[in-house]
Design a protein around this motif. Structure first.
Motif, PDB file in Angstrom:
ATOM      1  N   GLN A   1       0.835  -1.202   0.000  1.00 17.53           N
ATOM      2  CA  GLN A   1       0.000   0.000   0.000  1.00 17.53           C
ATOM      3  C   GLN A   1       0.870   1.253   0.000  1.00 17.53           C
ATOM      4  OE1 GLN A   1      -3.309   0.127   2.826  1.00 17.53           O
ATOM      5  NE2 GLN A   1      -3.186   2.347   2.874  1.00 17.53           N
ATOM      6  N   GLY A   2       0.317   2.321  -0.555  1.00 14.04           N
ATOM      7  CA  GLY A   2       1.000   3.605  -0.519  1.00 14.04           C
ATOM      8  C   GLY A   2       2.319   3.571  -1.276  1.00 14.04           C
ATOM      9  N   ALA A   3       3.346   4.167  -0.679  1.00 16.11           N
ATOM     10  CA  ALA A   3       4.646   4.269  -1.338  1.00 16.11           C
ATOM     11  C   ALA A   3       5.468   2.987  -1.241  1.00 16.11           C
ATOM     12  CB  ALA A   3       5.438   5.426  -0.732  1.00 16.11           C
ATOM     13  N   GLY A   4       4.997   2.000  -0.455  1.00 10.56           N
ATOM     14  CA  GLY A   4       5.743   0.751  -0.312  1.00 10.56           C
ATOM     15  C   GLY A   4       5.582   0.077   1.025  1.00 10.56           C
ATOM     16  N   SER A   5       4.495   0.372   1.746  1.00  5.43           N
ATOM     17  CA  SER A   5       4.212  -0.290   3.014  1.00  5.43           C
ATOM     18  C   SER A   5       3.679  -1.696   2.754  1.00  5.43           C
ATOM     19  CB  SER A   5       3.191   0.516   3.815  1.00  5.43           C
ATOM     20  OG  SER A   5       3.694   1.809   4.095  1.00  5.43           O
ATOM     21  N   GLN A   6       3.869  -2.601   3.723  1.00  8.20           N
ATOM     22  CA  GLN A   6       3.433  -3.993   3.564  1.00  8.20           C
ATOM     23  C   GLN A   6       2.498  -4.385   4.701  1.00  8.20           C
ATOM     24  OE1 GLN A   6       6.477  -7.040   3.806  1.00  8.20           O
ATOM     25  NE2 GLN A   6       5.289  -8.469   2.571  1.00  8.20           N
ATOM     26  N   ILE A   7       1.342  -4.946   4.330  1.00  8.88           N
ATOM     27  CA  ILE A   7       0.351  -5.427   5.285  1.00  8.88           C
ATOM     28  C   ILE A   7       0.061  -6.890   4.971  1.00  8.88           C
ATOM     29  CG2 ILE A   7      -1.974  -5.107   6.234  1.00  8.88           C
ATOM     30  CD1 ILE A   7      -1.914  -2.252   5.053  1.00  8.88           C
ATOM     31  N   LEU A   8       0.161  -7.744   5.984  1.00 13.24           N
ATOM     32  CA  LEU A   8      -0.184  -9.158   5.839  1.00 13.24           C
ATOM     33  C   LEU A   8      -1.498  -9.425   6.577  1.00 13.24           C
ATOM     34  CD1 LEU A   8       3.288 -10.832   6.514  1.00 13.24           C
ATOM     35  CD2 LEU A   8       2.320 -10.102   4.329  1.00 13.24           C
ATOM     36  N   THR A   9      -2.339 -10.287   6.011  1.00 12.43           N
ATOM     37  CA  THR A   9      -3.619 -10.600   6.645  1.00 12.43           C
ATOM     38  C   THR A   9      -3.927 -12.084   6.495  1.00 12.43           C
ATOM     39  OG1 THR A   9      -5.016 -10.286   4.682  1.00 12.43           O
ATOM     40  CG2 THR A   9      -4.498  -8.316   5.977  1.00 12.43           C
ATOM     41  N   ALA A  10      -4.809 -12.571   7.369  1.00 13.12           N
ATOM     42  CA  ALA A  10      -5.238 -13.961   7.284  1.00 13.12           C
ATOM     43  C   ALA A  10      -6.582 -14.122   7.982  1.00 13.12           C
ATOM     44  CB  ALA A  10      -4.205 -14.888   7.932  1.00 13.12           C
ATOM     45  N   PRO A  11      -7.588 -14.714   7.295  1.00 14.15           N
ATOM     46  CA  PRO A  11      -8.865 -14.997   7.950  1.00 14.15           C
ATOM     47  C   PRO A  11      -8.669 -16.019   9.067  1.00 14.15           C
ATOM     48  CG  PRO A  11      -9.014 -15.272   5.554  1.00 14.15           C
ATOM     49  CD  PRO A  11      -7.570 -15.166   5.894  1.00 14.15           C
ATOM     50  N   GLN A  12      -9.484 -15.874  10.112  1.00 12.80           N
ATOM     51  CA  GLN A  12      -9.449 -16.780  11.250  1.00 12.80           C
ATOM     52  C   GLN A  12     -10.852 -17.343  11.491  1.00 12.80           C
ATOM     53  OE1 GLN A  12      -6.390 -17.513  12.872  1.00 12.80           O
ATOM     54  NE2 GLN A  12      -5.686 -16.378  11.062  1.00 12.80           N
ATOM     55  N   PRO A  13     -10.976 -18.376  12.312  1.00 13.16           N
ATOM     56  CA  PRO A  13     -12.298 -18.947  12.572  1.00 13.16           C
ATOM     57  C   PRO A  13     -13.279 -17.934  13.179  1.00 13.16           C
ATOM     58  CG  PRO A  13     -10.568 -20.440  13.316  1.00 13.16           C
ATOM     59  CD  PRO A  13      -9.895 -19.145  12.957  1.00 13.16           C
ATOM     60  N   GLU A  14     -14.558 -18.175  12.941  1.00 11.33           N
ATOM     61  CA  GLU A  14     -15.661 -17.404  13.536  1.00 11.33           C
ATOM     62  C   GLU A  14     -15.639 -15.929  13.157  1.00 11.33           C
ATOM     63  OE1 GLU A  14     -15.837 -18.182  17.715  1.00 11.33           O
ATOM     64  OE2 GLU A  14     -15.913 -20.365  17.433  1.00 11.33           O
ATOM     65  N   GLY A  15     -15.153 -15.636  11.955  1.00 12.66           N
ATOM     66  CA  GLY A  15     -15.232 -14.270  11.442  1.00 12.66           C
ATOM     67  C   GLY A  15     -14.111 -13.335  11.854  1.00 12.66           C
ATOM     68  N   TRP A  16     -13.149 -13.800  12.635  1.00 15.19           N
ATOM     69  CA  TRP A  16     -12.022 -12.950  13.013  1.00 15.19           C
ATOM     70  C   TRP A  16     -11.029 -12.866  11.857  1.00 15.19           C
ATOM     71  CZ3 TRP A  16     -11.703 -10.387  17.704  1.00 15.19           C
ATOM     72  CH2 TRP A  16     -12.650 -10.749  18.672  1.00 15.19           C
TER      73      TRP A  16
END
Length: 214
Positions: A188-203
């Motif tokens: 995102q943006g100029a070069g930032s990094q975000i990692l994500t992962a779905p978890q059980p029960e909507g988290w």
């Protein structure tokens, strides 16, 4: 002048980029909401956090113009700074953990204020977008590599508070992850990094690198 730390959250490899965050570790020096709002406006970061109980992780989050019940990069950064297993926000209890160079939080999509998730055909289209006039909150994104879950994104808060584009936005990344139902690696943006992962029960887990600027 009130003491505060400055962090960069969701930094790219090597510590570059990231979204600046102000953290007032002793929130008792500024207990009233109007004082906090004025101070956040003066600092001018996309968000400023006031810590009301460092051991229990109770925090209060402000943009330059409004208070937020939850926000992604403030929670990731503050959890790293305080080294606590959870944060208590007005929206709910946010789980937190450290895993190597990454700081992670676990939160719910319904805690995120409304965002428009707008998909584009290519990363180049996202790169070429002009900053829109203030209005709706837009998270513009496109696949860089759909099979690998790699996303190019930019965030436009749509507020008239001096933050025309947000460098890294954990809450919007959380919403996108929930919508797509898969783990993502977002630039995102100029070069930032975000990692994500779905978890059980909507988290959803959201993680990134955090560096102490000062």
């Amino acid at each position: 002048m009130t003491d505060y730390d400055v962090l960069r959250v969701f930094c790219g490899p090597g510590g570059r980029c990231g979204n600046e965050l102000g953290v007032v570790r002793d929130g008792s020096v500024m207990p009233e909401a109007d004082e906090r709002q004025m101070f956040a406006g003066k600092l001018g970061f996309s968000e400023t956090v006031f810590v009301d109980d460092p051991e229990r992780g109770i925090i209060d989050i402000y943009t330059p113009t409004l208070r937020l019940p939850f926000a992604g990069h403030p929670c990731v950064g503050t959890a790293w700074l305080l080294d606590v297993p959870e944060l208590v926000t007005p929206a709910g209890v946010v789980g937190a953990r450290l895993d190597g160079e990454f700081s992670w939080i676990e939160a719910r999509p319904e805690w995120v204020p409304p965002r428009t998730l707008r998909q584009y055909g290519t990363a180049a289209e996202v790169d070429s977008l002009a900053v829109p006039t203030p209005g709706e909150w837009v998270y513009a994104w496109a696949w860089e590599d759909e099979a690998a879950g790699r996303v190019r994104a930019r965030a436009f808060p749509g507020r008239d508070d001096g933050i025309a584009e947000d460098e890294a936005t954990g809450a919007a990344a959380l919403l996108l992850t929930h919508q797509l139902g898969r783990a993502l690696n977002i630039t995102q943006g100029a070069g930032s990094q975000i990692l994500t992962a779905p978890q059980p029960e909507g988290w959803v887990e959201v993680g990134g690198r955090v560096f102490l600027e000062r």
